[in-house]
Design a protein around this motif. Sequence first.
Motif, PDB file in Angstrom:
ATOM      1  N   LEU A 194       5.645 -23.858   6.608  1.00 23.40           N
ATOM      2  CA  LEU A 194       5.541 -23.444   8.007  1.00 23.40           C
ATOM      3  C   LEU A 194       6.926 -23.204   8.586  1.00 23.40           C
ATOM      4  N   PHE A 195       7.850 -24.095   8.292  1.00 20.96           N
ATOM      5  CA  PHE A 195       9.211 -23.929   8.794  1.00 20.96           C
ATOM      6  C   PHE A 195       9.836 -22.642   8.260  1.00 20.96           C
ATOM      7  N   GLY A 196       9.555 -22.308   7.011  1.00 18.14           N
ATOM      8  CA  GLY A 196      10.054 -21.051   6.458  1.00 18.14           C
ATOM      9  C   GLY A 196       9.559 -19.850   7.243  1.00 18.14           C
ATOM     10  N   GLU A 197       8.282 -19.876   7.638  1.00 16.58           N
ATOM     11  CA  GLU A 197       7.741 -18.785   8.470  1.00 16.58           C
ATOM     12  C   GLU A 197       8.395 -18.775   9.841  1.00 16.58           C
ATOM     13  N   VAL A 198       8.642 -19.958  10.384  1.00 16.69           N
ATOM     14  CA  VAL A 198       9.305 -20.065  11.685  1.00 16.69           C
ATOM     15  C   VAL A 198      10.698 -19.446  11.616  1.00 16.69           C
ATOM     16  N   VAL A 199      11.435 -19.754  10.566  1.00 15.06           N
ATOM     17  CA  VAL A 199      12.784 -19.207  10.412  1.00 15.06           C
ATOM     18  C   VAL A 199      12.730 -17.680  10.341  1.00 15.06           C
ATOM     19  N   ASP A 200      11.786 -17.144   9.572  1.00 14.11           N
ATOM     20  CA  ASP A 200      11.651 -15.686   9.484  1.00 14.11           C
ATOM     21  C   ASP A 200      11.330 -15.089  10.857  1.00 14.11           C
ATOM     22  N   ARG A 201      10.443 -15.730  11.580  1.00 13.17           N
ATOM     23  CA  ARG A 201      10.062 -15.237  12.905  1.00 13.17           C
ATOM     24  C   ARG A 201      11.263 -15.278  13.847  1.00 13.17           C
ATOM     25  N   TYR A 202      12.024 -16.344  13.777  1.00 10.42           N
ATOM     26  CA  TYR A 202      13.214 -16.476  14.621  1.00 10.42           C
ATOM     27  C   TYR A 202      14.227 -15.378  14.305  1.00 10.42           C
ATOM     28  N   ARG A 203      14.465 -15.136  13.046  1.00 11.64           N
ATOM     29  CA  ARG A 203      15.450 -14.126  12.643  1.00 11.64           C
ATOM     30  C   ARG A 203      15.031 -12.722  13.068  1.00 11.64           C
ATOM     31  N   GLU A 204      13.731 -12.481  13.105  1.00 13.89           N
ATOM     32  CA  GLU A 204      13.225 -11.168  13.507  1.00 13.89           C
ATOM     33  C   GLU A 204      13.121 -11.027  15.022  1.00 13.89           C
ATOM     34  N   GLY A 205      13.154 -12.151  15.733  1.00 14.03           N
ATOM     35  CA  GLY A 205      12.997 -12.130  17.193  1.00 14.03           C
ATOM     36  C   GLY A 205      14.233 -12.614  17.908  1.00 14.03           C
ATOM     37  N   HIS A 206      14.212 -13.880  18.322  1.00 13.55           N
ATOM     38  CA  HIS A 206      15.308 -14.436  19.114  1.00 13.55           C
ATOM     39  C   HIS A 206      16.669 -14.287  18.439  1.00 13.55           C
ATOM     40  N   GLY A 207      16.716 -14.468  17.136  1.00 11.69           N
ATOM     41  CA  GLY A 207      18.005 -14.460  16.440  1.00 11.69           C
ATOM     42  C   GLY A 207      18.468 -13.107  15.953  1.00 11.69           C
ATOM     43  N   ALA A 208      17.711 -12.051  16.224  1.00 10.57           N
ATOM     44  CA  ALA A 208      18.059 -10.731  15.693  1.00 10.57           C
ATOM     45  C   ALA A 208      19.226 -10.079  16.424  1.00 10.57           C
ATOM     46  N   TYR A 209      19.642 -10.649  17.549  1.00 10.55           N
ATOM     47  CA  TYR A 209      20.721 -10.043  18.337  1.00 10.55           C
ATOM     48  C   TYR A 209      22.001  -9.888  17.515  1.00 10.55           C
ATOM     49  N   ALA A 210      22.302 -10.842  16.660  1.00  9.57           N
ATOM     50  CA  ALA A 210      23.553 -10.801  15.895  1.00  9.57           C
ATOM     51  C   ALA A 210      23.547  -9.649  14.895  1.00  9.57           C
ATOM     52  N   THR A 211      22.460  -9.522  14.159  1.00 10.46           N
ATOM     53  CA  THR A 211      22.348  -8.439  13.179  1.00 10.46           C
ATOM     54  C   THR A 211      22.408  -7.086  13.866  1.00 10.46           C
ATOM     55  N   ARG A 212      21.709  -6.961  14.987  1.00 12.68           N
ATOM     56  CA  ARG A 212      21.727  -5.689  15.733  1.00 12.68           C
ATOM     57  C   ARG A 212      23.132  -5.354  16.213  1.00 12.68           C
ATOM     58  N   ALA A 213      23.812  -6.337  16.768  1.00 17.74           N
ATOM     59  CA  ALA A 213      25.157  -6.080  17.304  1.00 17.74           C
ATOM     60  C   ALA A 213      26.087  -5.577  16.215  1.00 17.74           C
ATOM     61  N   LEU A 214      26.074  -6.229  15.071  1.00 17.30           N
ATOM     62  CA  LEU A 214      26.980  -5.837  13.991  1.00 17.30           C
ATOM     63  C   LEU A 214      26.590  -4.498  13.380  1.00 17.30           C
ATOM     64  N   ALA A 215      25.285  -4.184  13.389  1.00 15.59           N
ATOM     65  CA  ALA A 215      24.825  -2.923  12.810  1.00 15.59           C
ATOM     66  C   ALA A 215      25.027  -1.744  13.749  1.00 15.59           C
ATOM     67  N   GLU A 216      24.922  -1.977  15.050  1.00 14.39           N
ATOM     68  CA  GLU A 216      24.918  -0.861  16.001  1.00 14.39           C
ATOM     69  C   GLU A 216      26.290  -0.509  16.554  1.00 14.39           C
TER      70      GLU A 216
END
Length: 199
Positions: free
Chosen positions: A62-84
């Motif tokens: 369950l925690f693994g799914e939570v981490v994936d969800r976080y990375r795709e949602g709340h935590g995606a700002y970092a990846t977007r910033a570096l990519a864009e």
Amino acid sequence: MAPTTTAKRGRPRSFDREAALEQALRLFWERGYEATSVADLTTAMGIRPPSLYAAFGDKSALFGEVVDRYREGHGAYATRALAEEPTARAGVARMLREAAAMATDPDHPWGCLLISSTVNCTSPEVTGAVRELRNANVRALESLIRADVAAGREPAGTDPAALAQFTAAVVQGMSQRARDGATRAELERVAADAMRIWP
């Protein structure tokens, strides 16, 4: 003789899997992996333990799914910033500003789930998986900085590995400061000061 009655087995109680997963995310984010029990999770998610295990597997799955969800949602700002952004420098500046906003958003627990959720965790598998995600982010940033140095967008003497490590330490420190009550404005000042240290 009165007829006997047999209990009818009904269909399993259905639940909103996405909503339940979001509740688990918030609980792990707020309390951390170790301090969150299965009983805490089932209460927050509004399901019984058999439903949790059937839908998500065990607590670590369950925690693994939570981490994936976080990375795709709340935590995606970092990846977007570096990519864009056009350069690593611009991407990091944006990432740090957005980290200040995300880490202090009153709509969810403060700080970063990937940074705070495995503190004092006794599961090597869980801790190792999250540590590897954080380290992979550092390596990705180092690669971006190295490419900018090679292209002349950063000074030739820049140490990409050291700069990536410094940036990661700033982000992690900002997350902890947010959990300790630092405001968005205070963290934005940290972000601005960190960028002044860049070569």
